[in-house]
Design an enzyme around this catalytic site. Structure first.
Site, PDB file in Angstrom:
ATOM      1  N   TYR A  24       0.825  -1.204   0.000  1.00  0.00           N
ATOM      2  CA  TYR A  24       0.000   0.000   0.000  1.00  0.00           C
ATOM      3  C   TYR A  24       0.854   1.247   0.000  1.00  0.00           C
ATOM      4  CZ  TYR A  24       0.956   0.993   4.965  1.00  0.00           C
ATOM      5  OH  TYR A  24       1.571   1.313   6.153  1.00  0.00           O
TER       6      TYR A  24
ATOM      7  N   LEU B 267      11.338   1.682   6.933  1.00  0.00           N
ATOM      8  CA  LEU B 267      10.755   2.006   5.633  1.00  0.00           C
ATOM      9  C   LEU B 267      11.391   3.323   5.190  1.00  0.00           C
ATOM     10  CD1 LEU B 267       8.404   1.363   3.556  1.00  0.00           C
ATOM     11  CD2 LEU B 267       7.168   3.174   4.741  1.00  0.00           C
TER      12      LEU B 267
ATOM     13  N   GLU C 153      12.368   2.864  13.940  1.00  0.00           N
ATOM     14  CA  GLU C 153      11.390   3.843  13.438  1.00  0.00           C
ATOM     15  C   GLU C 153      10.129   3.740  14.280  1.00  0.00           C
ATOM     16  OE1 GLU C 153       9.963   3.007   9.457  1.00  0.00           O
ATOM     17  OE2 GLU C 153       9.961   0.858   9.818  1.00  0.00           O
TER      18      GLU C 153
ATOM     19  N   LYS D  16       6.532  -1.888   1.760  1.00  0.00           N
ATOM     20  CA  LYS D  16       5.370  -1.323   2.457  1.00  0.00           C
ATOM     21  C   LYS D  16       4.185  -2.280   2.345  1.00  0.00           C
ATOM     22  CE  LYS D  16       3.283   3.239   3.210  1.00  0.00           C
ATOM     23  NZ  LYS D  16       3.443   3.203   4.662  1.00  0.00           N
TER      24      LYS D  16
END
Ligand code: PDD
Length: 287
Positions: A33, A207, A182, A149
């Protein structure tokens, strides 16, 4: 106003939008996505988001659901039909519908695609940015391919829910070396005592955020000194500032990590300035 979703070739009322029970996204989280910000009737950094979508698809060997130009049109059209002036547009592509079987389906099974758009309040976001958010650390427990992702977000869901129940807005993953990787749905940054921007390199553990890339461009443009290197949770506790970035939050100041107040407990000057200047470095595509 009634919302509209795009599902496999058709614009349908959001309340009726549906995918098949044997969609591989539903059964195996076998899909990817993107989330793009919509800002003042523009889709922000669409080329970079579609480049990353293409990379995610190719890493998983899923085909494009349509030509890239056509997808650009569908994203803009979904934003238009929903009359979203500020908010986000979401696109999800899965390996398609097929009888449940872990092996890839036959070649002729087409990928599934869903696009939705949602408005959000810029005033509410600004209010949050003026207050700053708290983050809560969480042990890194995701697969190593977080550079893709994928819609397989269960670890992120659990980490973020843990953060919420502990009074935070975001979780910060901490790896086995004690370094922050993250956030649950954001990239993590600090500003050191000597005013250096620091964020983890995109080679591993994170990411490669599109908002992160824009902020790095902005730092260069503004002549700010920055380092792409790992930083520990301990270093973050002692930082002058901290913030997170994502298409959904832009630059969002962090004022508390676990029980430690960051800086003076208010959003820092660097994060605030980066937030203000953010759209001066982004690609804007009018819808
Ligand atoms: N999340 N890291 C993770 C794990 C993310 O899920 C995201 C984005 C980011 C920031 O990437 P970008 O700057 O390209 O938005 C980093 C989206 C917004 C989401 O899942 O809603």
């Amino acid at each position: 106003m009634s919302r509209i979703a795009y599902v496999n070739g058709q614009y349908v009322p959001h309340k009726d939008a549906a995918i098949h029970v044997e969609d591989r996204g539903y059964q195996f989280a076998d899909g990817v996505y993107e989330v793009c910000e919509v800002w003042k009737d523009n889709i922000v950094d669409m080329p970079r988001h579609l480049d990353r979508l293409g990379r995610s698809l190719s890493e998983l060997r899923i085909g494009w659901p349509m030509a890239r130009k056509a997808l650009e049109f569908v994203l803009a059209e979904t934003v238009r039909r929903n009359k979203v002036h500020n908010g986000m547009v979401y696109v999800q592509v899965t390996r398609g519908v097929s009888r449940r079987d872990h092996f890839f389906p036959p070649q002729d099974v087409a990928p599934s695609i869903v696009v939705t758009a949602r408005a959000s309040s810029p005033a509410a976001a600004e209010k949050q940015a003026e207050a700053g958010i708290s983050v809560v650390s969480f042990p890194e427990n995701r697969w190593p391919r977080v550079d893709i992702k994928t819609v397989a977000l269960l670890p992120n869901v659990l980490a973020k829910q843990h953060a919420k129940e502990a009074g935070g807005k975001e979780a910060w993953y901490v790896d086995a070396d004690g370094n922050v990787t993250e956030g649950g749905s954001t990239n993590a940054w600090i500003v050191t005592r000597d005013n250096k921007l620091v964020t983890r390199p995109a080679e591993s553990g994170i990411l490669k955020g599109i908002t992160r890339a824009a902020v790095l461009d902005l730092a260069k443009k503004e002549g700010l000194s920055f380092e792409e290197r790992a930083f520990s949770l301990e270093e973050a506790y002692g930082a002058r500032e901290a913030f997170v970035t994502a298409a959904s939050t832009l630059v969002m100041p962090v004022v508390k990590i676990d029980d430690t107040v960051i800086g003076n407990g208010h959003p820092g000057m660097v994060a605030t300035r980066l937030r203000q200047l953010f759209h001066t470095v982004t690609d804007l595509k009018a819808v």
